[in-house]
Each structure stands twice: as structure tokens, then as C-alpha cells.
Scaffold this motif. Structure first.
Motif, PDB file in Angstrom:
ATOM      1  N   LYS A  27       0.829  -1.203   0.000  1.00  0.00           N
ATOM      2  CA  LYS A  27       0.000   0.000   0.000  1.00  0.00           C
ATOM      3  C   LYS A  27       0.869   1.260   0.000  1.00  0.00           C
ATOM      4  CE  LYS A  27      -3.737   2.264   2.608  1.00  0.00           C
ATOM      5  NZ  LYS A  27      -4.494   2.566   1.397  1.00  0.00           N
ATOM      6  N   TYR A  28       0.390   2.301  -0.713  1.00  0.00           N
ATOM      7  CA  TYR A  28       1.120   3.567  -0.813  1.00  0.00           C
ATOM      8  C   TYR A  28       0.243   4.748  -0.398  1.00  0.00           C
ATOM      9  CZ  TYR A  28       4.537   0.811  -3.325  1.00  0.00           C
ATOM     10  OH  TYR A  28       5.461  -0.144  -3.656  1.00  0.00           O
ATOM     11  N   ASN A  29       0.910   5.813  -0.005  1.00  0.00           N
ATOM     12  CA  ASN A  29       0.225   7.035   0.407  1.00  0.00           C
ATOM     13  C   ASN A  29      -0.217   7.815  -0.823  1.00  0.00           C
ATOM     14  OD1 ASN A  29      -0.650   9.415   1.580  1.00  0.00           O
ATOM     15  ND2 ASN A  29       1.406  10.135   2.130  1.00  0.00           N
ATOM     16  N   VAL A  30      -1.510   7.879  -1.054  1.00  0.00           N
ATOM     17  CA  VAL A  30      -2.026   8.593  -2.229  1.00  0.00           C
ATOM     18  C   VAL A  30      -2.161  10.086  -1.963  1.00  0.00           C
ATOM     19  CG1 VAL A  30      -3.220   6.551  -3.094  1.00  0.00           C
ATOM     20  CG2 VAL A  30      -4.438   8.165  -1.605  1.00  0.00           C
ATOM     21  N   ASN A  31      -1.943  10.500  -0.716  1.00  0.00           N
ATOM     22  CA  ASN A  31      -2.057  11.915  -0.346  1.00  0.00           C
ATOM     23  C   ASN A  31      -0.696  12.545  -0.056  1.00  0.00           C
ATOM     24  OD1 ASN A  31      -4.795  10.616   1.372  1.00  0.00           O
ATOM     25  ND2 ASN A  31      -5.030  12.016  -0.354  1.00  0.00           N
ATOM     26  N   HIS A  32       0.337  11.995  -0.633  1.00  0.00           N
ATOM     27  CA  HIS A  32       1.676  12.552  -0.465  1.00  0.00           C
ATOM     28  C   HIS A  32       1.668  14.000  -0.973  1.00  0.00           C
ATOM     29  CE1 HIS A  32       5.997  13.144  -0.924  1.00  0.00           C
ATOM     30  NE2 HIS A  32       6.213  12.006  -0.274  1.00  0.00           N
ATOM     31  N   PRO A  33       2.077  14.976  -0.154  1.00  0.00           N
ATOM     32  CA  PRO A  33       1.953  16.386  -0.540  1.00  0.00           C
ATOM     33  C   PRO A  33       2.710  16.761  -1.815  1.00  0.00           C
ATOM     34  CG  PRO A  33       3.294  16.134   1.442  1.00  0.00           C
ATOM     35  CD  PRO A  33       2.633  14.826   1.201  1.00  0.00           C
ATOM     36  N   LEU A  34       3.869  16.169  -2.044  1.00  0.00           N
ATOM     37  CA  LEU A  34       4.621  16.497  -3.258  1.00  0.00           C
ATOM     38  C   LEU A  34       3.965  15.892  -4.498  1.00  0.00           C
ATOM     39  CD1 LEU A  34       8.312  16.206  -2.019  1.00  0.00           C
ATOM     40  CD2 LEU A  34       6.903  18.259  -2.278  1.00  0.00           C
ATOM     41  N   LEU A  35       3.367  14.735  -4.323  1.00  0.00           N
ATOM     42  CA  LEU A  35       2.604  14.131  -5.426  1.00  0.00           C
ATOM     43  C   LEU A  35       1.413  15.010  -5.780  1.00  0.00           C
ATOM     44  CD1 LEU A  35       1.563  12.002  -7.373  1.00  0.00           C
ATOM     45  CD2 LEU A  35       0.842  10.614  -5.407  1.00  0.00           C
ATOM     46  N   GLU A  36       0.702  15.479  -4.766  1.00  0.00           N
ATOM     47  CA  GLU A  36      -0.448  16.351  -5.010  1.00  0.00           C
ATOM     48  C   GLU A  36      -0.033  17.636  -5.714  1.00  0.00           C
ATOM     49  OE1 GLU A  36      -2.055  16.740  -1.080  1.00  0.00           O
ATOM     50  OE2 GLU A  36      -3.405  15.012  -1.339  1.00  0.00           O
ATOM     51  N   LYS A  37       1.135  18.160  -5.365  1.00  0.00           N
ATOM     52  CA  LYS A  37       1.620  19.382  -6.024  1.00  0.00           C
ATOM     53  C   LYS A  37       1.945  19.128  -7.485  1.00  0.00           C
ATOM     54  CE  LYS A  37       4.696  23.333  -5.552  1.00  0.00           C
ATOM     55  NZ  LYS A  37       4.730  23.512  -7.022  1.00  0.00           N
ATOM     56  N   LEU A  38       2.576  18.000  -7.780  1.00  0.00           N
ATOM     57  CA  LEU A  38       2.896  17.670  -9.167  1.00  0.00           C
ATOM     58  C   LEU A  38       1.627  17.510 -10.001  1.00  0.00           C
ATOM     59  CD1 LEU A  38       5.827  15.106  -8.754  1.00  0.00           C
ATOM     60  CD2 LEU A  38       5.989  17.462  -9.578  1.00  0.00           C
ATOM     61  N   MET A  39       0.596  16.912  -9.422  1.00  0.00           N
ATOM     62  CA  MET A  39      -0.678  16.753 -10.127  1.00  0.00           C
ATOM     63  C   MET A  39      -1.269  18.117 -10.460  1.00  0.00           C
ATOM     64  SD  MET A  39      -2.274  13.586  -7.886  1.00  0.00           S
ATOM     65  CE  MET A  39      -3.810  13.466  -8.799  1.00  0.00           C
ATOM     66  N   LYS A  40      -1.234  19.023  -9.500  1.00  0.00           N
ATOM     67  CA  LYS A  40      -1.769  20.371  -9.704  1.00  0.00           C
ATOM     68  C   LYS A  40      -0.957  21.121 -10.762  1.00  0.00           C
ATOM     69  CE  LYS A  40      -2.839  24.616  -7.084  1.00  0.00           C
ATOM     70  NZ  LYS A  40      -1.940  25.531  -7.814  1.00  0.00           N
ATOM     71  N   ASP A  41       0.356  21.038 -10.691  1.00  0.00           N
ATOM     72  CA  ASP A  41       1.213  21.724 -11.658  1.00  0.00           C
ATOM     73  C   ASP A  41       0.987  21.215 -13.078  1.00  0.00           C
ATOM     74  OD1 ASP A  41       2.366  23.288  -9.695  1.00  0.00           O
ATOM     75  OD2 ASP A  41       4.099  21.977  -9.414  1.00  0.00           O
ATOM     76  N   TYR A  42       0.827  19.909 -13.216  1.00  0.00           N
ATOM     77  CA  TYR A  42       0.631  19.339 -14.548  1.00  0.00           C
ATOM     78  C   TYR A  42      -0.726  19.744 -15.127  1.00  0.00           C
ATOM     79  CZ  TYR A  42       0.422  16.059 -18.420  1.00  0.00           C
ATOM     80  OH  TYR A  42       0.313  15.516 -19.680  1.00  0.00           O
ATOM     81  N   ASP A  43      -1.760  19.750 -14.299  1.00  0.00           N
ATOM     82  CA  ASP A  43      -3.076  20.192 -14.777  1.00  0.00           C
ATOM     83  C   ASP A  43      -3.023  21.642 -15.244  1.00  0.00           C
ATOM     84  OD1 ASP A  43      -4.326  17.775 -14.401  1.00  0.00           O
ATOM     85  OD2 ASP A  43      -5.142  18.271 -12.430  1.00  0.00           O
ATOM     86  N   GLU A  44      -2.264  22.474 -14.544  1.00  0.00           N
ATOM     87  CA  GLU A  44      -2.111  23.877 -14.957  1.00  0.00           C
ATOM     88  C   GLU A  44      -1.337  23.980 -16.266  1.00  0.00           C
ATOM     89  OE1 GLU A  44      -0.355  25.945 -11.694  1.00  0.00           O
ATOM     90  OE2 GLU A  44      -2.225  25.960 -10.500  1.00  0.00           O
ATOM     91  N   GLU A  45      -0.361  23.105 -16.464  1.00  0.00           N
ATOM     92  CA  GLU A  45       0.390  23.074 -17.726  1.00  0.00           C
ATOM     93  C   GLU A  45      -0.547  22.774 -18.889  1.00  0.00           C
ATOM     94  OE1 GLU A  45       3.700  23.281 -20.267  1.00  0.00           O
ATOM     95  OE2 GLU A  45       3.838  23.526 -18.086  1.00  0.00           O
ATOM     96  N   ILE A  46      -1.446  21.824 -18.701  1.00  0.00           N
ATOM     97  CA  ILE A  46      -2.418  21.486 -19.740  1.00  0.00           C
ATOM     98  C   ILE A  46      -3.330  22.673 -20.025  1.00  0.00           C
ATOM     99  CG2 ILE A  46      -4.446  20.063 -20.263  1.00  0.00           C
ATOM    100  CD1 ILE A  46      -3.081  17.769 -18.773  1.00  0.00           C
ATOM    101  N   GLU A  47      -3.845  23.295 -18.973  1.00  0.00           N
ATOM    102  CA  GLU A  47      -4.741  24.440 -19.142  1.00  0.00           C
ATOM    103  C   GLU A  47      -4.051  25.568 -19.911  1.00  0.00           C
ATOM    104  OE1 GLU A  47      -6.112  25.618 -15.318  1.00  0.00           O
ATOM    105  OE2 GLU A  47      -7.190  23.737 -14.925  1.00  0.00           O
ATOM    106  N   ASN A  48      -2.802  25.840 -19.588  1.00  0.00           N
ATOM    107  CA  ASN A  48      -2.068  26.904 -20.267  1.00  0.00           C
ATOM    108  C   ASN A  48      -1.829  26.568 -21.732  1.00  0.00           C
ATOM    109  OD1 ASN A  48      -1.895  28.411 -17.901  1.00  0.00           O
ATOM    110  ND2 ASN A  48       0.086  27.570 -17.324  1.00  0.00           N
ATOM    111  N   TYR A  49      -1.560  25.303 -22.015  1.00  0.00           N
ATOM    112  CA  TYR A  49      -1.318  24.887 -23.402  1.00  0.00           C
ATOM    113  C   TYR A  49      -2.597  25.041 -24.228  1.00  0.00           C
ATOM    114  CZ  TYR A  49       0.411  22.115 -27.337  1.00  0.00           C
ATOM    115  OH  TYR A  49       0.814  21.709 -28.587  1.00  0.00           O
ATOM    116  N   ILE A  50      -3.710  24.560 -23.690  1.00  0.00           N
ATOM    117  CA  ILE A  50      -4.977  24.665 -24.409  1.00  0.00           C
ATOM    118  C   ILE A  50      -5.366  26.131 -24.614  1.00  0.00           C
ATOM    119  CG2 ILE A  50      -7.445  24.107 -24.329  1.00  0.00           C
ATOM    120  CD1 ILE A  50      -5.552  21.715 -24.845  1.00  0.00           C
ATOM    121  N   TYR A  51      -5.172  26.949 -23.599  1.00  0.00           N
ATOM    122  CA  TYR A  51      -5.482  28.381 -23.698  1.00  0.00           C
ATOM    123  C   TYR A  51      -4.650  29.042 -24.794  1.00  0.00           C
ATOM    124  CZ  TYR A  51      -5.995  33.290 -22.409  1.00  0.00           C
ATOM    125  OH  TYR A  51      -6.248  34.636 -22.442  1.00  0.00           O
TER     126      TYR A  51
END
Length: 275
Positions: free
Chosen positions: A248-272
Motif C-alpha cells: 500500500k502507498y500514500n495517495v495523499n503525499h503532498p509532493l505528489l499532489e503538487k505535481l498533479m496540480k502543476d501538470y493540470d495547470e500546464e495542460i490548461e495553459n497549453y490549451i489556452y
């Protein structure tokens, strides 16, 4: 191949065709390189990165793609308009056979995007003993692909992670894999895997967040020594792993959550940028 084409039409050598107009199976003979590109609001995501990898795959496979990048992009645009599909996955396929013209196909395929709960709770994966012979090239390996799909379906999991003959974890069947140990991020070295487009952005944002990235494979016997793990790819984006087998792994790892947020913003900026 027939079942892979989603919707009614596809592009063959820049010409629109009905999917039943030809025996599409013949396009899987010879040497085949391909890309799967995610289309969002009619815009092919990270198209430049995919084209670079496409040409590199062809070079590693020993042939040259004479079709221009603009023709490839226009084929994707035509495909989305003709099928009225503006969100989904498009497959580009290039078939090389000796003494025959290069064949280019472009078509929508069915996708499996994670749902909100999967991003929140993570997904189950398992280890699988296999490796691709030429990992840096996105080449079609039908037998391995089918075996991987069967393993995923039969075990009701989201993905499998390939383990090579020396018991090192390399990559997923359709993804790259990362492990967190404390605040250090581990992933297999580029020479051992397909250099994923999402993988590139994960490493980019890890560096921007001062996360130490170590390109070093994880041994399959040591997976219980890591705090968190995730896969990255065209369809899953950045997706937490809840279990590898029984680990079992920690799905709420803070650095993982930050990377997910950063990548979603990268997608939004590219589409925009292209809207």
C-alpha cells in the motif's frame, strides 16, 4: 485493428476513408511506429513533443517519415471535424515495409481516462515480467500489447509495471512510473523506458519545486521501502498508485499532489495558448 478504430472514419495517407472500406489489419505488418495524442477541445495536446518523439522512433526503427508535420496536424484536425469528436485519443500510425511506400493512418481510439475517485483514492497495479526490446522507440509489439491487456483485464487492475530480467521495474504497459521515498523522486533512467511526454513534465515540475529527481530503477524486491508511487501518461496524466500487489502507498503525499496540480495547470495553459 478493426476494433481499434473508434467512430466511422479514419485518415489513410491524408485521405478520409470509411473504416470498413479496407482491411485495416494489413497496416500492422512490417515495422510500425505510432503515437497516441490526447485531444482536448479539438486541440492536440503537446503536439510538438509527440512529433519529436515520433521522428525519433522512426529513426531508431531505421526509416524516415517523409510526411510533413503540418500534414500530420491537418489530418488530426480533419479527423476531429469529420467525426465531430473534440475530446479523446487519436492514434498516429506509420507502417514501413521494404520497397513499399510509407503508410500513414490517423484515427480515434477508445480511451480509459481515470475518474475523480481514482485520482483521489489511487489505482491498483501489479508487477509483470516483461520488457520491450527497443524501449526508446514507440514501436508496435502486438503480442506484448495483447498479453498486457489480458493481464490488466484478468486481474481487474488499472495498469501493470514491467519488470526486466534483472528484476528492475522499468515502466508501465502504457505509462511511466515514479516512486517517492521521503522527498526524493525515483524513476527508471531514460535509456530503459519510452520517454513519455507526461514524464518530461513531471521531471520539469519536480525540479521547479526543488524535488530531487533520481533516474534510477526501483528493484521489485524493494517496493515496500517507498512512501508513494504514481504513473504518468497520455490518458492517466499523473495518477496515484494505491497498491502494487499487496503493498500500500500514500495517495495523499503532498509532493505528489503538487505535481498533479502543476501538470493540470500546464495542460490548461497549453490549451489556452491555442484556443
Amino acid at each position: 485493428m478493426k476494433n481499434e478504430v473508434y467512430n466511422t472514419t479514419f485518415i489513410c495517407n491524408s485521405q478520409l476513408m470509411e473504416k470498413n472500406a479496407a482491411d485495416l489489419i494489413r497496416y500492422y505488418d512490417g515495422t510500425v511506429v505510432y503515437e497516441v495524442i490526447r485531444v482536448i477541445d479539438g486541440i492536440p495536446l503537446f503536439m510538438e513533443d509527440h512529433l519529436l518523439r515520433l521522428h525519433n522512433s522512426a529513426s531508431l526503427a531505421g526509416f524516415f517519415i517523409a510526411i510533413s508535420d503540418s500534414e500530420i496536424i491537418n489530418s488530426i484536425k480533419q479527423l476531429t471535424i469529420e467525426n465531430q469528436i473534440f475530446n479523446g485519443n487519436v492514434k498516429l500510425l506509420f507502417q514501413h515495409k521494404e520497397h513499399q511506400p510509407l503508410q500513414f493512418l490517423c484515427f480515434f481510439i477508445q480511451h480509459n481516462y481515470p475518474n475523480e475517485l481514482q485520482y483521489k483514492n489511487g489505482v491498483k497495479v501489479r508487477l509483470y515480467e516483461a520488457e520491450r526490446k527497443n524501449p526508446n522507440a514507440k514501436l508496435l509489439h502486438s503480442k506484448l500489447h495483447q498479453a498486457s491487456e489480458n493481464e490488466i483485464h484478468n486481474n481487474d487492475i488499472y495498469e501493470i509495471l514491467y519488470v526486466n530480467k534483472n528484476a528492475w521495474i522499468t515502466e508501465g504497459s502504457k505509462s511511466n512510473v515514479f516512486f517517492f521515498k521521503e522527498n526524493v523522486l525515483y524513476t527508471a533512467p531514460k535509456k530503459m523506458v519510452l520517454p513519455g511526454i507526461t514524464r518530461k513534465y513531471v521531471i520539469k515540475y519536480a525540479h521547479l519545486s526543488d524535488i530531487n529527481v533520481v533516474e534510477e530503477s526501483v528493484h521489485s524486491k524493494n517496493i515496500d521501502q517507498y512512501d508513494a508511487a504514481f504513473i504518468s501518461g497520455t490518458s492517466p496524466k499523473i495518477l496515484p498508485i494505491s497498491f502494487i500487489g499487496s503493498i500500500k502507498y500514500n495517495v495523499n503525499h503532498p509532493l505528489l499532489e503538487k505535481l498533479m496540480k502543476d501538470y493540470d495547470e500546464e495542460i490548461e495553459n497549453y490549451i489556452y495558448q491555442f484556443s
